[in-house]
Design a protein around this motif. Structure first.
Motif, PDB file in Angstrom:
ATOM      1  N   UNK A  93       0.775  -1.245   0.000  1.00 34.98           N
ATOM      2  CA  UNK A  93       0.000   0.000   0.000  1.00 34.98           C
ATOM      3  C   UNK A  93       0.803   1.290   0.000  1.00 34.98           C
ATOM      4  N   UNK A  94       2.086   1.248   0.249  1.00 32.75           N
ATOM      5  CA  UNK A  94       2.882   2.477   0.279  1.00 32.75           C
ATOM      6  C   UNK A  94       3.487   2.831  -1.079  1.00 32.75           C
ATOM      7  N   UNK A  95       3.331   1.966  -2.083  1.00 34.61           N
ATOM      8  CA  UNK A  95       3.851   2.286  -3.418  1.00 34.61           C
ATOM      9  C   UNK A  95       3.082   3.445  -4.033  1.00 34.61           C
ATOM     10  N   UNK A  96       3.790   4.246  -4.807  1.00 35.20           N
ATOM     11  CA  UNK A  96       3.161   5.377  -5.495  1.00 35.20           C
ATOM     12  C   UNK A  96       3.447   5.291  -6.993  1.00 35.20           C
ATOM     13  N   UNK A  97       2.715   6.064  -7.749  1.00 32.60           N
ATOM     14  CA  UNK A  97       2.966   6.148  -9.183  1.00 32.60           C
ATOM     15  C   UNK A  97       4.370   6.665  -9.470  1.00 32.60           C
ATOM     16  N   UNK A  98       4.836   7.608  -8.663  1.00 32.75           N
ATOM     17  CA  UNK A  98       6.192   8.143  -8.843  1.00 32.75           C
ATOM     18  C   UNK A  98       7.236   7.053  -8.618  1.00 32.75           C
ATOM     19  N   UNK A 162      16.414   3.403  -5.367  1.00 33.61           N
ATOM     20  CA  UNK A 162      15.926   3.769  -4.033  1.00 33.61           C
ATOM     21  C   UNK A 162      14.567   4.456  -4.157  1.00 33.61           C
ATOM     22  N   UNK A 163      13.540   3.831  -3.574  1.00 28.69           N
ATOM     23  CA  UNK A 163      12.202   4.454  -3.590  1.00 28.69           C
ATOM     24  C   UNK A 163      11.661   4.670  -2.180  1.00 28.69           C
ATOM     25  N   UNK A 164      12.417   4.267  -1.169  1.00 22.81           N
ATOM     26  CA  UNK A 164      11.959   4.443   0.200  1.00 22.81           C
ATOM     27  C   UNK A 164      11.083   3.287   0.661  1.00 22.81           C
ATOM     28  N   UNK A 165      10.356   3.526   1.733  1.00 21.04           N
ATOM     29  CA  UNK A 165       9.621   2.467   2.427  1.00 21.04           C
ATOM     30  C   UNK A 165       8.616   1.719   1.557  1.00 21.04           C
ATOM     31  N   UNK A 166       8.160   2.328   0.493  1.00 20.87           N
ATOM     32  CA  UNK A 166       7.208   1.663  -0.390  1.00 20.87           C
ATOM     33  C   UNK A 166       7.733   0.348  -0.942  1.00 20.87           C
ATOM     34  N   UNK A 167       9.049   0.189  -1.014  1.00 20.25           N
ATOM     35  CA  UNK A 167       9.660  -1.032  -1.548  1.00 20.25           C
ATOM     36  C   UNK A 167       9.547  -2.217  -0.597  1.00 20.25           C
ATOM     37  N   UNK A 169       7.090  -2.302   2.402  1.00 21.46           N
ATOM     38  CA  UNK A 169       5.851  -2.456   3.167  1.00 21.46           C
ATOM     39  C   UNK A 169       4.844  -3.277   2.383  1.00 21.46           C
ATOM     40  N   UNK A 170       4.581  -4.480   2.909  1.00 23.47           N
ATOM     41  CA  UNK A 170       3.495  -5.270   2.356  1.00 23.47           C
ATOM     42  C   UNK A 170       2.590  -5.683   3.516  1.00 23.47           C
ATOM     43  N   UNK A 171       1.408  -6.141   3.178  1.00 23.62           N
ATOM     44  CA  UNK A 171       0.420  -6.438   4.210  1.00 23.62           C
ATOM     45  C   UNK A 171      -0.031  -7.892   4.088  1.00 23.62           C
ATOM     46  N   UNK A 172       0.637  -8.749   4.837  1.00 21.15           N
ATOM     47  CA  UNK A 172       0.334 -10.176   4.787  1.00 21.15           C
ATOM     48  C   UNK A 172      -0.471 -10.680   5.975  1.00 21.15           C
ATOM     49  N   UNK A 173      -0.697  -9.815   6.949  1.00 18.91           N
ATOM     50  CA  UNK A 173      -1.450 -10.216   8.139  1.00 18.91           C
ATOM     51  C   UNK A 173      -2.462  -9.123   8.497  1.00 18.91           C
ATOM     52  N   UNK A 174      -3.492  -9.476   9.281  1.00 22.24           N
ATOM     53  CA  UNK A 174      -4.431  -8.437   9.727  1.00 22.24           C
ATOM     54  C   UNK A 174      -3.725  -7.308  10.468  1.00 22.24           C
TER      55      UNK A 174
END
Length: 186
Positions: A93-98, A162-167, A169-174
């Motif tokens: 969810x932290x990925x952006x178009x940029x 380097x794109x920062x935290x977006x690279x 952060x994934x959401x695999x758990x509640x």
């Protein structure tokens, strides 16, 4: 997501299902086409994005692991004859178009002759762009692994962007969904 029957890609972030948010971001970047590979609850996933300019392909072998989805997606993308394919995980969810545009630009700057990998603080993450020279290897992956070993074993140069935290952060758990600002829905 445990026994709840919930699907992480249907979790809402700012009122929008994560799969829809990810598909919109991918559709609005510098890519030429977007292919969404569905698996578990594919009808619900497809219904969330049916009005978007994406191509849907279903992976009936999704229980066998991530590699089968990569293979299905690469096979579908080959019809467009791209010089490279970006594999983007929809649960980030932290990925952006940029972020996506900077990865695509790096691939183009290196004349499609290398692997481009997103990183955060030097730590490898996703998305990754692969050149056409290794599509066959991507389609040959198996199990519940992504392409990490393929990247390590490739003779191609690997360029980190380097794109920062977006690279990362994934959401695999509640808990991860909640920590990232999402709301899990059934």
């Amino acid at each position: 997501m445990g026994d709840s029957g919930a699907h992480k890609l249907l979790a809402e972030f700012q009122g929008v299902p994560l799969i829809r948010r990810s598909a919109i971001i991918a559709s609005n970047c510098k890519s030429h086409s977007v292919i969404v590979v569905t698996g578990y609850r594919h009808r619900d996933i497809a219904g969330s994005i049916s009005d978007l300019p994406v191509t849907l392909v279903h992976n009936p072998a999704f229980p066998s692991g991530m590699a089968s989805s990569i293979a299905v997606g690469v096979a579908a993308a080959e019809a467009y004859q791209p010089s490279g394919i970006m594999i983007m995980l929809a649960d980030m969810p932290a990925l952006t178009g940029a972020d996506l545009d900077s990865i695509i630009s790096a691939f183009r700057d290196h004349e499609a002759a290398c692997i481009i990998r997103a990183v955060a603080g030097g730590k490898s993450g996703n998305p990754v762009v692969f050149p056409s020279t290794i599509y066959h290897e991507l389609k040959s992956l198996n199990g519940d692994k992504g392409a990490r070993e393929l990247i390590r074993g490739s003779s191609l140069p690997v360029i980190d962007v380097e794109i920062g935290e977006g690279a990362l952060i994934d959401v695999d758990t509640p808990h991860a969904i909640e920590a990232a600002g999402g709301v899990l829905r059934n």
